[in-house]
Design a protein around this motif. Structure first.
Motif, PDB file in Angstrom:
ATOM      1  N   THR A 177      76.125  52.484  32.729  1.00  0.00           N
ATOM      2  CA  THR A 177      76.780  52.090  34.050  1.00  0.00           C
ATOM      3  C   THR A 177      77.274  53.440  34.816  1.00  0.00           C
ATOM      4  N   GLY A 178      77.417  53.134  35.775  1.00  0.00           N
ATOM      5  CA  GLY A 178      77.881  54.352  36.687  1.00  0.00           C
ATOM      6  C   GLY A 178      79.432  54.641  36.301  1.00  0.00           C
ATOM      7  N   VAL A 179      80.072  53.685  36.508  1.00  0.00           N
ATOM      8  CA  VAL A 179      81.570  53.986  35.955  1.00  0.00           C
ATOM      9  C   VAL A 179      81.574  54.322  34.712  1.00  0.00           C
ATOM     10  N   GLY A 180      80.918  53.834  33.661  1.00  0.00           N
ATOM     11  CA  GLY A 180      81.053  54.212  32.284  1.00  0.00           C
ATOM     12  C   GLY A 180      80.783  55.683  32.270  1.00  0.00           C
ATOM     13  N   LYS A 181      79.607  56.215  32.995  1.00  0.00           N
ATOM     14  CA  LYS A 181      79.357  57.634  32.774  1.00  0.00           C
ATOM     15  C   LYS A 181      80.241  58.268  33.566  1.00  0.00           C
ATOM     16  N   ALA A 182      80.816  58.096  34.496  1.00  0.00           N
ATOM     17  CA  ALA A 182      81.610  58.905  35.159  1.00  0.00           C
ATOM     18  C   ALA A 182      82.856  59.192  34.450  1.00  0.00           C
ATOM     19  N   MET A 183      83.478  58.041  33.508  1.00  0.00           N
ATOM     20  CA  MET A 183      84.520  58.489  32.608  1.00  0.00           C
ATOM     21  C   MET A 183      84.134  59.217  31.453  1.00  0.00           C
ATOM     22  N   LEU A 184      82.971  58.920  30.742  1.00  0.00           N
ATOM     23  CA  LEU A 184      82.361  59.618  29.739  1.00  0.00           C
ATOM     24  C   LEU A 184      82.349  60.946  29.934  1.00  0.00           C
ATOM     25  N   ALA A 185      81.813  61.291  31.079  1.00  0.00           N
ATOM     26  CA  ALA A 185      81.716  62.925  31.306  1.00  0.00           C
ATOM     27  C   ALA A 185      82.889  63.470  31.336  1.00  0.00           C
ATOM     28  N   PHE A 186      84.142  62.977  31.608  1.00  0.00           N
ATOM     29  CA  PHE A 186      85.346  63.920  31.683  1.00  0.00           C
ATOM     30  C   PHE A 186      86.395  63.481  30.452  1.00  0.00           C
ATOM     31  N   LEU A 187      85.741  63.041  29.406  1.00  0.00           N
ATOM     32  CA  LEU A 187      86.686  62.847  28.201  1.00  0.00           C
ATOM     33  C   LEU A 187      86.885  64.204  27.425  1.00  0.00           C
ATOM     34  N   THR A 188      87.617  64.155  26.570  1.00  0.00           N
ATOM     35  CA  THR A 188      87.720  65.438  25.833  1.00  0.00           C
ATOM     36  C   THR A 188      86.702  65.255  24.857  1.00  0.00           C
ATOM     37  N   GLU A 189      86.296  66.561  24.011  1.00  0.00           N
ATOM     38  CA  GLU A 189      85.197  66.553  22.947  1.00  0.00           C
ATOM     39  C   GLU A 189      85.600  65.617  22.219  1.00  0.00           C
ATOM     40  N   THR A 231      68.462  56.041  26.192  1.00  0.00           N
ATOM     41  CA  THR A 231      68.663  55.420  24.961  1.00  0.00           C
ATOM     42  C   THR A 231      68.733  56.117  24.093  1.00  0.00           C
ATOM     43  N   THR A 232      69.343  57.562  24.048  1.00  0.00           N
ATOM     44  CA  THR A 232      69.641  58.696  23.304  1.00  0.00           C
ATOM     45  C   THR A 232      70.746  59.359  23.328  1.00  0.00           C
ATOM     46  N   ARG A 233      71.466  59.651  22.787  1.00  0.00           N
ATOM     47  CA  ARG A 233      72.719  60.525  22.836  1.00  0.00           C
ATOM     48  C   ARG A 233      72.578  61.855  23.514  1.00  0.00           C
ATOM     49  N   GLU A 234      71.121  62.412  23.068  1.00  0.00           N
ATOM     50  CA  GLU A 234      70.769  63.713  23.848  1.00  0.00           C
ATOM     51  C   GLU A 234      70.635  63.663  25.112  1.00  0.00           C
ATOM     52  N   THR A 235      69.844  62.436  25.423  1.00  0.00           N
ATOM     53  CA  THR A 235      69.819  62.260  27.148  1.00  0.00           C
ATOM     54  C   THR A 235      71.026  61.848  27.916  1.00  0.00           C
ATOM     55  N   LEU A 236      71.850  61.297  27.112  1.00  0.00           N
ATOM     56  CA  LEU A 236      73.217  60.792  27.934  1.00  0.00           C
ATOM     57  C   LEU A 236      73.946  62.048  28.056  1.00  0.00           C
ATOM     58  N   LEU A 237      73.946  63.203  27.021  1.00  0.00           N
ATOM     59  CA  LEU A 237      74.892  64.226  27.336  1.00  0.00           C
ATOM     60  C   LEU A 237      74.386  64.961  28.287  1.00  0.00           C
ATOM     61  N   LYS A 238      73.129  65.174  28.403  1.00  0.00           N
ATOM     62  CA  LYS A 238      72.399  65.951  29.442  1.00  0.00           C
ATOM     63  C   LYS A 238      72.733  65.360  30.786  1.00  0.00           C
ATOM     64  N   GLU A 239      72.923  64.039  30.827  1.00  0.00           N
ATOM     65  CA  GLU A 239      73.415  63.471  32.183  1.00  0.00           C
ATOM     66  C   GLU A 239      74.680  63.729  32.416  1.00  0.00           C
ATOM     67  N   LEU A 240      75.663  63.573  31.359  1.00  0.00           N
ATOM     68  CA  LEU A 240      77.070  63.911  31.476  1.00  0.00           C
ATOM     69  C   LEU A 240      77.394  65.127  32.034  1.00  0.00           C
ATOM     70  N   GLU A 241      76.589  66.211  31.606  1.00  0.00           N
ATOM     71  CA  GLU A 241      76.727  67.502  32.134  1.00  0.00           C
ATOM     72  C   GLU A 241      76.448  67.736  33.461  1.00  0.00           C
ATOM     73  N   ALA A 242      75.347  66.979  34.213  1.00  0.00           N
ATOM     74  CA  ALA A 242      75.036  67.085  35.252  1.00  0.00           C
ATOM     75  C   ALA A 242      76.368  66.248  36.196  1.00  0.00           C
ATOM     76  N   ILE A 243      76.740  65.149  35.651  1.00  0.00           N
ATOM     77  CA  ILE A 243      77.986  64.371  36.310  1.00  0.00           C
ATOM     78  C   ILE A 243      79.092  65.222  36.417  1.00  0.00           C
ATOM     79  N   ARG A 244      79.473  66.156  35.428  1.00  0.00           N
ATOM     80  CA  ARG A 244      80.592  67.054  35.447  1.00  0.00           C
ATOM     81  C   ARG A 244      80.613  68.257  36.547  1.00  0.00           C
TER      82      ARG A 244
END
Length: 268
Positions: free
Chosen positions: A141-153, A174-187
């Motif tokens: 979800t957009g709001v979910g990824k927006a929050m996950l991206a700015f959490l501490t490690e 559907t994988t942790r790796e693709t999500l982490l790459k997306e979170l980096e772009a969001i930051r």
């Protein structure tokens, strides 16, 4: 249902039962609960009876089904007023809804999942999953990824461990790796997208609501249907969305509980 908190004793077990009953979204009979509960029948019955006696559950005298009780409703209302961003953000999301003309969501993070705490419908409402009080996935979800991206490690590791990575649509990450790459772009970008990742035909742009110290307070999104808008059109509202998120964060920073205000005045 939330994962078992083995070290929390009877209180933890009782809360698991409340979570289980709430997950049905309707009154539920004991036999149904027994089929889903990890507890032995006697333990489950004892917990339900204690919760009912305390007003946290209510039992229908005709059907015997259980539902959240009035005392729990009162506590939930108090939590909404005292811990939720909703009362603080109300005027801001009203204005954002008026200017954008799309659906506005306000959310907070709950154990790695998204808790929708407020919503404003578009000028032409569209039926979608999200409603105030509902819990949705964080990873798609957009709001979910927006929050996950700015959490501490450490916070992010804990939150990612709670993601199911179920494929809702062909666009779901559907994988942790693709999500982490997306979170980096969001930051880097400062805001997130939902590219039909949770519901087909539903897209959004979402921004985190961050404290002055960078702590995640919640997230805000502008959501639309591809029948009436495009992701590019929604992205044109990014400056307004970010400005609104900052305004909510500023109000949240200056907000105080009444008891705390009284204590501060007494100390002067």
């Amino acid at each position: 249902m939330t994962e078992s908190k083995g070290g929390d004793g009877t209180v933890g077990k009782a809360l698991e039962v409340l979570d289980l009953i709430a997950s049905f979204n309707r009154p539920v009979r004991f036999a149904e609960l027994q089929g889903k509960s990890p507890f032995p029948k006697a333990t489950l019955y004892r917990l339900i009876q204690a919760l009912t006696h305390q007003g946290m559950l209510a039992q229908d005298p005709d059907t015997g089904a259980y539902a959240p009780g009035i005392r729990l409703v009162r506590l939930a209302h108090a939590a909404w007023q005292q811990s939720s961003l909703a009362p603080i953000a109300r005027t801001h999301i009203d204005e954002l809804s008026r200017m954008a003309g799309q659906t506005i969501h306000l959310a907070q993070l709950d154990g790695g999942q998204v808790l929708y705490v407020d919503k404003r419908n578009a000028r032409e409402p569209v039926e979608m999953f999200s409603q105030a009080g509902k819990v949705g996935p964080g990873y798609c979800t957009g709001v979910g990824k927006a929050m996950l991206a700015f959490l501490t490690e450490a916070e992010l590791d804990a939150a990612l461990a709670r993601q199911s990575f179920h494929r809702f649509t062909p666009s779901t990450l559907t994988t942790r790796e693709t999500l982490l790459k997306e979170l980096e772009a969001i930051r880097t970008r400062g805001y997130a997208f939902d590219r039909e990742e949770h519901e087909a035909g539903i897209v959004c742009i979402a921004a985190p609501i961050l404290s002055a110290g960078g702590r995640v307070l919640g997230a805000l999104s502008i959501t639309g249907t591809l029948l009436r808008t495009t992701l590019t059109e929604l992205e044109s509202f990014a400056p307004l969305l970010l400005q609104t998120a900052r305004a909510i964060a500023q109000d949240a920073e200056s907000w105080r509980f009444p008891g705390q205000q009284t204590a501060e005045r007494s100390a002067e």
